[in-house]
Design an enzyme around this catalytic site. Structure first.
Site, PDB file in Angstrom:
ATOM      1  N   LYS A 198       1.275   0.033 -10.103  1.00  0.00           N
ATOM      2  CA  LYS A 198      -0.074  -0.532 -10.124  1.00  0.00           C
ATOM      3  C   LYS A 198      -0.297  -1.403 -11.359  1.00  0.00           C
ATOM      4  CE  LYS A 198      -2.002   3.379  -7.546  1.00  0.00           C
ATOM      5  NZ  LYS A 198      -2.117   2.742  -6.236  1.00  0.00           N
ATOM      6  N   ASP A 216      -7.000  10.315 -15.017  1.00  0.00           N
ATOM      7  CA  ASP A 216      -6.124   9.618 -14.078  1.00  0.00           C
ATOM      8  C   ASP A 216      -6.449   8.132 -14.208  1.00  0.00           C
ATOM      9  OD1 ASP A 216      -5.065   8.304 -11.893  1.00  0.00           O
ATOM     10  OD2 ASP A 216      -5.825   9.714 -10.390  1.00  0.00           O
ATOM     11  N   GLN A 242      -6.006   3.483 -11.711  1.00  0.00           N
ATOM     12  CA  GLN A 242      -6.777   2.270 -11.428  1.00  0.00           C
ATOM     13  C   GLN A 242      -7.411   1.671 -12.665  1.00  0.00           C
ATOM     14  OE1 GLN A 242      -6.765   0.589  -8.707  1.00  0.00           O
ATOM     15  NE2 GLN A 242      -5.661   2.090  -7.476  1.00  0.00           N
ATOM     16  N   HIS A 267      -9.093  10.893  -6.214  1.00  0.00           N
ATOM     17  CA  HIS A 267      -7.912  10.613  -5.392  1.00  0.00           C
ATOM     18  C   HIS A 267      -7.166  11.925  -5.178  1.00  0.00           C
ATOM     19  CE1 HIS A 267      -3.840   9.112  -4.496  1.00  0.00           C
ATOM     20  NE2 HIS A 267      -4.362   7.929  -4.235  1.00  0.00           N
ATOM     21  N   CYS A 274      -6.600   7.859   0.404  1.00  0.00           N
ATOM     22  CA  CYS A 274      -6.233   9.127  -0.248  1.00  0.00           C
ATOM     23  C   CYS A 274      -7.412   9.700  -1.024  1.00  0.00           C
ATOM     24  CB  CYS A 274      -5.029   8.951  -1.161  1.00  0.00           C
ATOM     25  SG  CYS A 274      -3.513   8.515  -0.290  1.00  0.00           S
TER      26      CYS A 274
END
Length: 458
Positions: free
Chosen positions: A245, A219, A222, A141, A387
């Site tokens: 999220k 990261d 998600q 991303h 993105c």
């Protein structure tokens, strides 16, 4: 110039999606469940939210928690009043809940940020100047690509981006070679792709990074909303994710990791709360989370994230994964039964994916399809490049694709409505006219109206 389309070439009727062995309802209550939205031509339908990967709805338990906190809203860390003491206790307690949720080690800092992007920028500015380079993969991303290139990055080493290979094993081999090629400070990877949901082997990547003398950043924007994470067990040094999220959309995110890099870096923001002492000629900066949290903190955001962490941690073992797996499998089977649908994957041997699926309809503009789904069926999906422009180009969809993503509030009925609507689109095309204006497809005319209370403030 405005172009109008009212139909697409007809396709044969697609077979119905196979029935899943289980039919899960929502796993947890979310705000907006049962929300009705208007469709073109009149009438309303229940909204089918299949865009969790962009921003998840608020857990009802989180909304109730924030409502309990709001009457006490007052200064955090700086007030002698009882309400201030309550807020300070909640804010600092939120760090402990986040640390437990991600399996942080004793001594790891939990710094509250605005979102994952903010957290990665903070870590990039904390990278020691002489520590070496940063290694990435081109599937990331933009939040885990651009901060390492920016002028605010403190490290003087280069940024090396490894090209995704045809298989996960080949990609891991390429990463290992890059880690051996030159001194590396940090290996930075996604915990789960925001495009395909695929998950790399984090423990193996951590060992590779540590063997090369580097630290390992994940990261988890998600990953954290879909699977339990254990930083200590996996060997993750730094981790970031967003509240919006994780069913806590109150404008906060987190960065978790060792104190040394963060304590030696210049404060992310200069201002009150980040200091021990200030004179007219100098400043003694604080260490710990306060060093990078200048200004009045986002109490609602921090305590909302902590509440979401507590609710998700309390789920029965395996329930989270089973719920998503049934929904994802049903979606994949249904998409596979439709003609002219391409399901995008990064690797044939990729890890167990989370509830994110990206697909294309051959010869059809994904933006038009998403407009059709919204306007005529009350279904929310994402269309675009998510993105992740380099990855979409590598997947053969440089112009974008469609993404459906699920979460704890998703039901089988939402999946089936999407599959039925896509079959209708492929069979007969849109039932309404659409105009391409300002880079977007819009129903023409658009007779849907927002709620009256929204129009008052628009």
């Amino acid at each position: 110039m405005t172009s109008i389309i009212s139909a697409v070439p007809a396709c044969p009727q697609a077979p119905q999606a196979p029935q899943a062995p289980e039919v899960p309802q929502a796993l947890l209550a979310v705000e907006g469940a049962g929300l009705t939205v208007p469709v073109v031509g009149g009438g309303v339908v229940e909204y089918a939210n299949l865009d969790y990967a962009a921003s998840a709805p608020c857990l009802s338990d989180v909304a109730e928690h924030v409502a309990r906190v709001l009457p006490y809203s007052a200064s955090v860390h700086r007030g002698a009043g009882f309400a201030s003491q309550v807020c300070t206790s909640l804010y600092e307690g939120a760090r402990r809940d986040v640390a437990r949720f991600v399996g942080a080690r004793d001594g790891d800092l939990v710094v509250f940020t605005r979102n994952t992007t903010d957290a990665v920028n903070l870590l990039a500015r904390a990278l020691p100047a002489t520590a070496g380079g940063v290694v990435l993969v081109d599937l990331e991303h933009h939040a885990n690509l651009l901060p390492w290139r920016g002028g605010g990055r403190r490290g003087t080493g280069d940024v090396r981006c490894v090209a995704t290979q045809p298989t996960l094993e080949a990609t891991l081999d390429a990463l290992a070679a890059e880690l051996r090629a030159a001194p590396v400070a940090l290996l930075a990877v996604t915990g789960a792709s925001n495009v395909t949901g695929e998950t790399p082997p984090l423990a193996r990547l951590a060992r590779m990074a540590h063997d090369a003398g580097a630290r390992f950043f994940v990261d988890a924007a998600q990953l954290a909303p879909h699977r339990p994470v254990d930083m200590a067990a996996l060997g993750i040094d730094y981790l970031a994710f967003s509240g919006h999220k994780l069913y806590a959309p109150f404008g906060a995110g987190v960065l978790v990791g060792p104190a040394d890099w963060l304590d030696s870096a210049a404060p992310y923001l200069a201002g009150g709360g980040a200091v021990r002492e200030v004179s007219t000629t100098g400043v003694d900066w604080a260490t710990g989370p306060a060093r990078h949290e200048a200004g009045t903190p986002n109490l609602a955001g921090a305590t909302a994230i902590a509440a979401a962490c507590r609710v998700l941690t309390a789920l029965p073992p395996g329930a989270w994964e089973r719920h998503e797996t049934v929904l994802r499998d049903r979606l994949l089977r249904g998409l596979g039964a439709l003609d002219d649908v391409v399901i995008h994957r990064i690797w044939p041997d990729g890890g167990e994916p989370v509830g994110v699926v990206t697909f294309s309809l051959r010869r059809h503009d994904p933006a038009l399809v998403s407009a059709f789904l919204s306007a005529e069926h009350g279904i929310g999906v994402r269309a675009g490049r998510f993105c992740a422009h380099p990855l979409l180009a590598r997947l053969g969809a440089p112009g974008g694709a469609l993404r459906a993503s699920v979460g704890v509030g998703t039901t089988v009925a939402h999946i089936d409505r999407l599959l039925d609507a896509l079959a209708t689109y492929l069979r007969v095309g849109p039932g309404w006219g659409y105009a391409h204006r300002d880079g977007q497809w819009q129903p023409t005319p658009d007779d849907r109206r927002p709620p009256a209370w929204v129009e008052q403030y628009a």
